[in-house]
Design an enzyme around this catalytic site. Structure first.
Site, PDB file in Angstrom:
ATOM      1  N   CYS A   1       0.867  -1.177   0.000  1.00 49.15           N
ATOM      2  CA  CYS A   1       0.000   0.000   0.000  1.00 49.15           C
ATOM      3  C   CYS A   1       0.897   1.218   0.000  1.00 49.15           C
ATOM      4  O   CYS A   1       1.584   1.493   0.985  1.00 49.15           O
ATOM      5  CB  CYS A   1      -0.908  -0.005   1.229  1.00 49.15           C
ATOM      6  SG  CYS A   1      -1.971   1.447   1.335  1.00 49.15           S
TER       7      CYS A   1
ATOM      8  N   GLU B   1      -4.017   1.178  -6.498  1.00 49.47           N
ATOM      9  CA  GLU B   1      -3.068   0.213  -7.055  1.00 49.47           C
ATOM     10  C   GLU B   1      -2.930   0.508  -8.546  1.00 49.47           C
ATOM     11  O   GLU B   1      -3.781   1.170  -9.141  1.00 49.47           O
ATOM     12  CB  GLU B   1      -3.523  -1.227  -6.827  1.00 49.47           C
ATOM     13  CG  GLU B   1      -3.380  -1.732  -5.404  1.00 49.47           C
ATOM     14  CD  GLU B   1      -1.941  -1.773  -4.894  1.00 49.47           C
ATOM     15  OE1 GLU B   1      -1.020  -1.594  -5.716  1.00 49.47           O
ATOM     16  OE2 GLU B   1      -1.756  -1.986  -3.688  1.00 49.47           O
TER      17      GLU B   1
END
Length: 222
Positions: A2, A104
């Site tokens: 992340c 992402e």
């Protein structure tokens, strides 16, 4: 992993969700939070749960300088209990990191395509995090820093990446935050993959690629 996320809800919303005090803390809506930024987190203190700002990139107490934080923005769930940088915090200083979505990227040419991932209902949630306090040399103010724990991606996110942040269910906040729980066998089961049925993702513009950019337009679907 992340590496970018959003936290756009008012502090009061997270204070209610986490059952924590916020005092006079105010944080602007943020749509492109990057490593080394100060991030909103909840931790258990002797006087109760509190919301505070922490440097994103965990700096162990034994670190010589802050630069290690660039390498410790994420901790792998599989090894977080034993890695030297994280094991003490895992036992004693767990925290919740306030979020409502993350990004992402899908490999592509001429550049990677960013995707925004959130709950279908748009509600805020908490990443499982750890925090540490590092004392700067020569009597400067100590730095409170944090890391986000990541685990295997669910079926939805695995279309873009093989890892995802650990998202904790509200009923697990109390156990995760309890500083008296040192037994990793009690805590490790919380570090599981969040179910994909509650989540959604969609492509967004390339503006999020630069941490200099912020604003609601970054999460607008293409």
């Amino acid at each position: 992993m992340c590496g970018r996320y959003t936290s756009t809800k008012p502090v009061e919303v997270h204070a209610e969700l986490f059952k924590a005090r916020a005092g006079s803390l105010f944080v602007e809506p943020r749509y492109n939070i990057a490593p080394t930024y100060d991030v909103l987190a909840c931790r258990a203190m002797p006087e109760g749960r509190e919301l505070t700002l922490m440097y994103w990139g965990l700096i162990p107490a034994w670190a010589e300088d802050k630069k290690i934080g660039y390498r410790t923005i994420n901790a792998r769930a599989e090894t977080v209990a034993v890695k030297p940088a994280y094991r003490t915090a895992f036992r004693r200083r767990r925290c919740l990191i306030a979020a409502d979505g993350f990004y992402e990227w899908r490999p592509g040419k001429p550049r990677k395509q960013p995707y925004y991932i959130r709950m279908k209902d748009g509600k805020p949630f908490a990443f499982a995090g750890l925090w540490e306090r590092w004392g700067e040399p020569e009597g400067a103010e100590p730095v409170d820093s944090c890391t986000i724990i990541v685990t295997t991606a669910n079926e939805l996110i695995s279309q873009r990446h093989d890892r995802m942040p650990v998202i904790l269910a509200p009923q697990d906040y109390e156990l995760w935050l309890d500083p008296e729980v040192h037994d990793r066998e009690k805590v490790m089961p919380l570090l599981k993959t969040y179910p994909e049925k509650e989540m959604e993702f969609y492509p967004v513009g390339f503006g999020v690629n630069s941490p200099k950019h912020d604003g609601e337009g970054l999460i607008k679907p293409l």
